[in-house]
Write a protein that holds these residues in place. Structure first.
Motif, PDB file in Angstrom:
ATOM      1  N   SER A   7       7.223 -61.067  88.215  1.00  0.00           N
ATOM      2  CA  SER A   7       8.573 -61.586  88.408  1.00  0.00           C
ATOM      3  C   SER A   7       8.502 -63.039  88.851  1.00  0.00           C
ATOM      4  O   SER A   7       7.557 -63.435  89.535  1.00  0.00           O
ATOM      5  CB  SER A   7       9.330 -60.775  89.467  1.00  0.00           C
ATOM      6  N   CYS A   8       9.506 -63.792  88.486  1.00  0.00           N
ATOM      7  CA  CYS A   8       9.614 -65.191  88.902  1.00  0.00           C
ATOM      8  C   CYS A   8      11.047 -65.412  89.357  1.00  0.00           C
ATOM      9  O   CYS A   8      11.966 -65.457  88.534  1.00  0.00           O
ATOM     10  CB  CYS A   8       9.264 -66.118  87.748  1.00  0.00           C
ATOM     11  N   ALA A   9      11.229 -65.527  90.662  1.00  0.00           N
ATOM     12  CA  ALA A   9      12.549 -65.711  91.232  1.00  0.00           C
ATOM     13  C   ALA A   9      12.788 -67.180  91.537  1.00  0.00           C
ATOM     14  O   ALA A   9      11.942 -67.841  92.146  1.00  0.00           O
ATOM     15  CB  ALA A   9      12.684 -64.883  92.509  1.00  0.00           C
ATOM     16  N   SER A  17      15.131 -70.302  93.220  1.00  0.00           N
ATOM     17  CA  SER A  17      16.048 -70.561  94.326  1.00  0.00           C
ATOM     18  C   SER A  17      16.431 -72.037  94.327  1.00  0.00           C
ATOM     19  O   SER A  17      15.854 -72.839  93.591  1.00  0.00           O
ATOM     20  CB  SER A  17      15.393 -70.183  95.658  1.00  0.00           C
ATOM     21  N   LYS A  65      20.437 -62.646  88.155  1.00  0.00           N
ATOM     22  CA  LYS A  65      19.517 -62.559  89.291  1.00  0.00           C
ATOM     23  C   LYS A  65      18.636 -63.796  89.426  1.00  0.00           C
ATOM     24  O   LYS A  65      17.781 -63.853  90.310  1.00  0.00           O
ATOM     25  CB  LYS A  65      18.632 -61.320  89.157  1.00  0.00           C
ATOM     26  N   ASN A  66      18.840 -64.754  88.497  1.00  0.00           N
ATOM     27  CA  ASN A  66      18.039 -65.988  88.550  1.00  0.00           C
ATOM     28  C   ASN A  66      16.542 -65.679  88.517  1.00  0.00           C
ATOM     29  O   ASN A  66      15.743 -66.313  89.214  1.00  0.00           O
ATOM     30  CB  ASN A  66      18.372 -66.788  89.807  1.00  0.00           C
ATOM     31  N   THR A  67      16.173 -64.732  87.673  1.00  0.00           N
ATOM     32  CA  THR A  67      14.811 -64.215  87.654  1.00  0.00           C
ATOM     33  C   THR A  67      14.319 -64.052  86.218  1.00  0.00           C
ATOM     34  O   THR A  67      15.086 -63.679  85.328  1.00  0.00           O
ATOM     35  CB  THR A  67      14.718 -62.867  88.391  1.00  0.00           C
ATOM     36  N   TYR A  93      10.936 -62.356  83.969  1.00  0.00           N
ATOM     37  CA  TYR A  93       9.920 -61.320  84.076  1.00  0.00           C
ATOM     38  C   TYR A  93       8.866 -61.466  82.981  1.00  0.00           C
ATOM     39  O   TYR A  93       9.134 -62.017  81.914  1.00  0.00           O
ATOM     40  CB  TYR A  93      10.562 -59.940  83.958  1.00  0.00           C
TER      41      TYR A  93
END
Length: 123
Positions: free
Chosen positions: A20-22, A24, A75-77, A79
């Motif tokens: 996962s890459c979140a 921010s 989710k600003n993510t 995968y």
């Protein structure tokens, strides 16, 4: 934008992992996103890329058919689903946000990089 990659670990050959890459600080919904990897003493190489809407994906020949990149803009993510893992997939995996909205295989297209998450595949 700050990118935080996670999900790496140790797995046996043939196994699966999901990275996962979140993001921010700001949205990445308008950015193409990518995953790269770097094994010791090698150049960082492209693995997979995805356009801002997720409708266009790119893969390196070495992972095509085994890895799947996806994104959830709500989710600003981003995968990376990795199946049928091989020992040669062992590397640090990095996510990156592109300057533009399209997917790209070129490192120079990416302006923001997360820290790596280690993937080790044992034989």
């Amino acid at each position: 934008v700050q990118l935080q990659a996670s999900g790496g670990g140790l797995v046996q050959a043939g196994g699966s992992l999901r990275l996962s890459c979140a993001a921010s600080l700001r949205t990445i919904s308008n950015n193409g996103m990518g995953w790269f990897r770097q094994a010791p003493d090698t150049e960082r190489e492209f693995v997979a890329g995805i356009s801002w809407r997720g409708d266009i994906t790119l893969y390196s020949d070495s992972v095509k058919g085994r890895f799947t990149i996806s994104r959830d803009n709500a989710k600003n993510t981003v995968y990376l689903q990795m199946n049928s893992l091989k020992p040669e997939d062992t590397a640090a995996y990095y996510c990156a946000a592109a300057r533009q909205s399209v997917a790209s295989k070129s490192r120079s297209s990416y302006a923001y990089w997360g820290q790596g998450t280690e993937v080790t595949v044992s034989s």
